[in-house]
Write an enzyme that holds these catalytic residues in place. Structure first.
Site, short mmCIF file in Angstrom:
data_model
loop_
_atom_site.label_atom_id
_atom_site.label_comp_id
_atom_site.label_asym_id
_atom_site.label_seq_id
_atom_site.Cartn_x
_atom_site.Cartn_y
_atom_site.Cartn_z
N LYS A 214 24.04 17.83 45.27
CA LYS A 214 25.23 18.04 46.08
C LYS A 214 25.11 19.40 46.75
O LYS A 214 24.61 20.35 46.17
CB LYS A 214 26.43 18.01 45.12
CG LYS A 214 27.78 18.03 45.76
CD LYS A 214 28.84 17.92 44.66
CE LYS A 214 30.24 18.02 45.22
NZ LYS A 214 31.25 18.06 44.15
N SER B 139 35.30 14.39 40.65
CA SER B 139 34.29 14.45 41.71
C SER B 139 32.92 13.88 41.35
O SER B 139 32.12 13.63 42.24
CB SER B 139 34.14 15.89 42.20
OG SER B 139 35.24 16.26 42.99
N SER C 171 34.41 14.26 45.13
CA SER C 171 33.77 14.98 46.20
C SER C 171 32.25 14.80 46.23
O SER C 171 31.64 15.14 47.23
CB SER C 171 34.08 16.48 46.07
OG SER C 171 33.52 17.01 44.90
#
Lengths: 550, 550
Positions: free
Chosen positions: A134, A237, A213
């Site tokens: 990420k 997330s 996320s």
């Protein structure tokens, strides 16, 4: 492309970042052939890999478990470079169809792979394994700080130099970083949309979100453009995006995995913390991630971490499972309830004690009031300031999580203390309820089985209820998600007689129609008490065995 | 005595609290005979017990180790009531000469003792053991809140009903609570003086402090009016007073021992935390306290605690000890340096590797700047408000720790975050320095040996340098103090050629003259890395063995 410092508007800066990404993707060789153009994308992207990739690439990227692939790499039955190239090309395809990447590390990954291939002996627990990450470094959503976007790349180079504890550990164990993935504005949506990269979509249905996320990771791994990725979870997330694409995800207890070197808003905020964790194509990948991450004794570098290596847990008898059918606020969609029924039945069949987790008296809604305020003790001013600085628009889900939460405001120190006391009291009350399941000669519940979301992957823009994941962040309970089934309109009919209990319940109820969610992955969540991380993954093994999985 | 609610001035309220205390002491039976009056108190109180107590009381209160006494109680070779009465009377004597009590629990303790004696079988790891406790409940210093003073008593009754996690655990293990001890205004001095109870003095020299904030405990235990007490430590509040009277004290890593039910200012403040811990007459008492406290699995009730029972540590080879001769800011007084020399020599003699802990490059002064700000992120407004509400005077050491620290101010949320980042960076840098001792084929240092104060017990009002204890609170390192020697003017001469390095160093240097400190106990401190609590106590065993102690 020009230099970033000369760019003036947020549109120019975002365009620069996209051009950087596109340049990294232009290196793919051989070029991808047979990718539909934007107007002709099928709803599901699941059949595209076979049309675009070679049979050998398909074999490498989807026919092995992580353990099996690591074995082949260790035995040198396959070159690291061949594996890396296969995942690079499949990741490029994933980007073309889901918009999940911020950067493909083509040159860096191949150089790294060749280096590993050149070693006289394979070395490290992750030797040759491609890992996607990420985009933690740099404030992607907030384009205001010119420097932060530059740092986005600079920091990544810095990983290799030793500035990121977790990635350094993986690097030392022989992995290959090959792709970086998208995240939403503020990194605080349960979807993935930013003014820099636009929207990331679900590889099973482009009209649904891949979650957030860590929704770039989930879209990428859901396409098997990666088999092990690094996410982070402060409200869902990791778990929400993993659930929405039917992969595995694990949110450890906080302070278990290090974040030294990560760059996120709110550094130094202690009210509520996130934790990095794995997102993987198979269950063993979760434990592998934790074992390797903690084998480096990260607490010796990041002293706030818990001093404990990964210590596998073994059940002496079948675990006792409590099923949370709903959270007392919002009724899950029919496929979630069916999945709970099916898994609970399988657990009973396998000899487990299965009871209900009746949490209506525990007031999850009050938990959300505490948590939503704890997310933004500065009233959200830091991230709003970053957004304002560049002039980029505030996206609707940013508004939702800051402006539309009546609890969010800048707190005085004394208000902050009072809120932390409330949080601790709430945690104590929940712990007491859990302990009570062991009263009166009963066995105490080992884990809670619950939905990781009110529904399967949600239509874009509708992820406006966090309770099914965020509640466990408030409590700091470790939680894993795993795939169970897919939405089947024949089985998952809408209950037309249901009367919603409140406005959130109505919003969620109204959203559901079986056809809208057809074939979307349905996942469930296993939750344990704080710091019982190992027990959660052990329970997941037992539950999946009960489901007939190896 | 009248009801508290009708009292108007702070003097009336403080007088009421003292009258409560005096009434509790008036119950002592037989009365104490032979206590000098206030004007004829000897400098040292150490010879008074023999003059006032019976030989049997002397035997019970000073001739047994904690382990031995517990054995006699368990074997029913001695009645709990006899033990309890002996300590009650000795505690009353300690009060008469050091002013260390807020309440003697005469009736409650005897009732409890009789109950324990009436049981068919002795039960619990602390069966019959008298325990004294710091007056944690209620804001003693801040007399403003009428209710808090009432609660002071009410809460104590409530212990027995289950509102205090730690004391409930001890209670369940059969202990007898028999005395509550003084603490300073704000509970944030390294001495013990309040407008309620006045000053607590050192039982070895009434012109010196018994330390603080657990200075009531230290004076009481230093008189052997108790053999095991409960203190709390956020800047030295267990270790400083223990050191000043030559007893044992242990500050665990934070979040190891629970505080549920405690009442202190700053509840909900997370920047820096205190931890309860033991103050005892012998080393084994430290481990006993920790073992019993954690055997109850307090994290099941107070979920922020570390999930780990007490896990004794065993050195496979002699520990490697690093000696911190000074902290780079303030030079310790000669007796402290002599104690370090003697113990380091004994350790070497016993085969340990002993090196220097050179911390000048680690900038302890910067650590203090961070820590002092973290103590009062509200600028001290909460406690200053409590003081103002009643109108009681602000004591000089309160002024010192709030007003005279240039770092103290009310912080915005963003300033708070930045400060927490600084704290974490400082901790990481210190951890890195410690890890580096293991580089290049060296063994890593196991523990640091250092002074627990710049000097032996300090003349009243002069405890204006916290660095030797508080630094380990900043780092959250566990630390134990143990007695080494006494100040000997013949050995501990002042170095007249020394040139102080800064104003704090000068203040400390100027304070020293051998005669002023004659016979004051001199203690040292053993410090370990964060969460290595068990290792610290194991190292203390090794070091004391090297010193020729059992």
């Amino acid at each position: 492309m020009g230099s970033l410092v000369h760019l003036q508007t947020w549109e120019e800066k975002a365009g620069w970042a996209r051009a950087q990404r596109d340049a990294s993707l232009a290196k793919v060789e051989p070029k991808l052939d047979g990718v539909p153009d934007a107007h002709n994308m099928p709803l599901s992207s699941q059949d595209l890999p076979k049309a675009v990739l070679t049979p050998r690439e398909i074999e490498i990227t989807e026919q092995y478990t992580i353990t099996k692939l690591l074995g082949l790499l260790r035995d040198r039955k396959i070159k690291v470079e061949e594996v890396t190239r296969a995942f690079l090309r499949r990741a490029a395809l994933a980007q073309a169809v889901t918009n999940c990447l911020t950067e493909l590390l083509w040159d860096e990954a191949i150089e790294r792979a060749r280096h590993l291939d050149s070693l006289p002996e394979p070395r490290g627990a992750l030797f040759g394994l491609p890992i996607s990450t990420k985009e933690h470094h740099g404030m992607v959503g907030g384009m205001g700080k010119t420097k932060s976007v530059v740092t986005t790349s600079a920091s990544f180079v810095a990983w290799h130099g030793g500035s990121n504890l977790l990635y350094d550990t993986f690097w030392d164990q022989g992995c290959v970083f090959f792709a970086r993935t998208t995240q939403p504005q503020t990194i605080m949506h349960l979807e993935t949309e930013s003014n820099v990269y636009g929207r990331t979509v679900n590889p099973y249905n482009r009209e649904l979100t891949s979650g957030g996320s860590s929704g770039g990771e989930s879209a990428l791994i859901g396409m098997r453009g990666s088999i092990l990725g690094v996410g982070g979870d402060i409200g869902g997330s990791i778990r929400c995006p993993a659930a929405h694409v039917g992969i595995y995800g694990f949110k450890p207890s906080i302070k278990r995995v290090g974040t030294t070197g990560f760059r996120t808003p709110g550094a130094g905020k202690e009210t509520i913390s996130g934790c990095p964790g794995p997102m993987t194509v198979d269950r063993d990948g979760l434990e592998l991630f934790m074992k390797v991450a903690l084998s480096a004794k990260p607490w010796r570098v990041e002293p706030s971490l818990t001093v404990k290596e990964w210590t596998p847990y073994q059940f002496a008898r079948p675990p006792k499972v409590a099923v949370q059918w709903w959270d007392g606020v919002v009724r899950p969609h029919p496929p979630m309830t069916r999945a709970l029924r099916e898994v609970a039945a399988a657990c009973r069949e396998a000899g487990m004690e299965v009871v209900d987790w009746d949490c209506e008296g525990l007031d999850h809604e009050k938990g959300w009031d505490i948590l939503s305020a704890l997310y933004w003790p500065d009233g959200g001013e830091e991230v709003l300031g970053l957004i304002k600085e560049s002039g980029e628009p505030i996206l609707p889900l940013t508004k939702f999580i800051i402006h539309e939460q009546p609890t969010v405001k800048e707190l005085t120190q004394h208000e902050l203390w009072q809120l932390c006391v409330k949080r601790d009291e709430y945690r104590a009350r929940y712990a007491q309820a859990w302990s009570k399941t062991g009263n009166g000669g009963n066995r105490e519940v080992d884990v809670i089985l619950c939905p990781p979301s009110f529904g399967a992957a949600i239509p874009h823009g509708q992820s406006r209820y966090w309770g099914y994941t965020a509640h466990w962040n408030l409590l700091d309970y470790p939680a894993a998600v795993f795939p169970v089934t897919k939405v089947d309109p024949a089985l998952d009919v809408k209950d037309l007689s249901y009367v919603p209990k409140n406005s959130q319940d109505k919003f969620v109820y109204d959203m559901y129609s079986p056809e809208r969610f057809r074939n979307a992955p349905v996942s469930l969540q296993v939750v344990g008490r704080r710091q019982e991380d190992e027990k959660v993954l052990a329970a997941l093994v037992e539950i999946e065995r009960a489901m007939g999985r190896a």
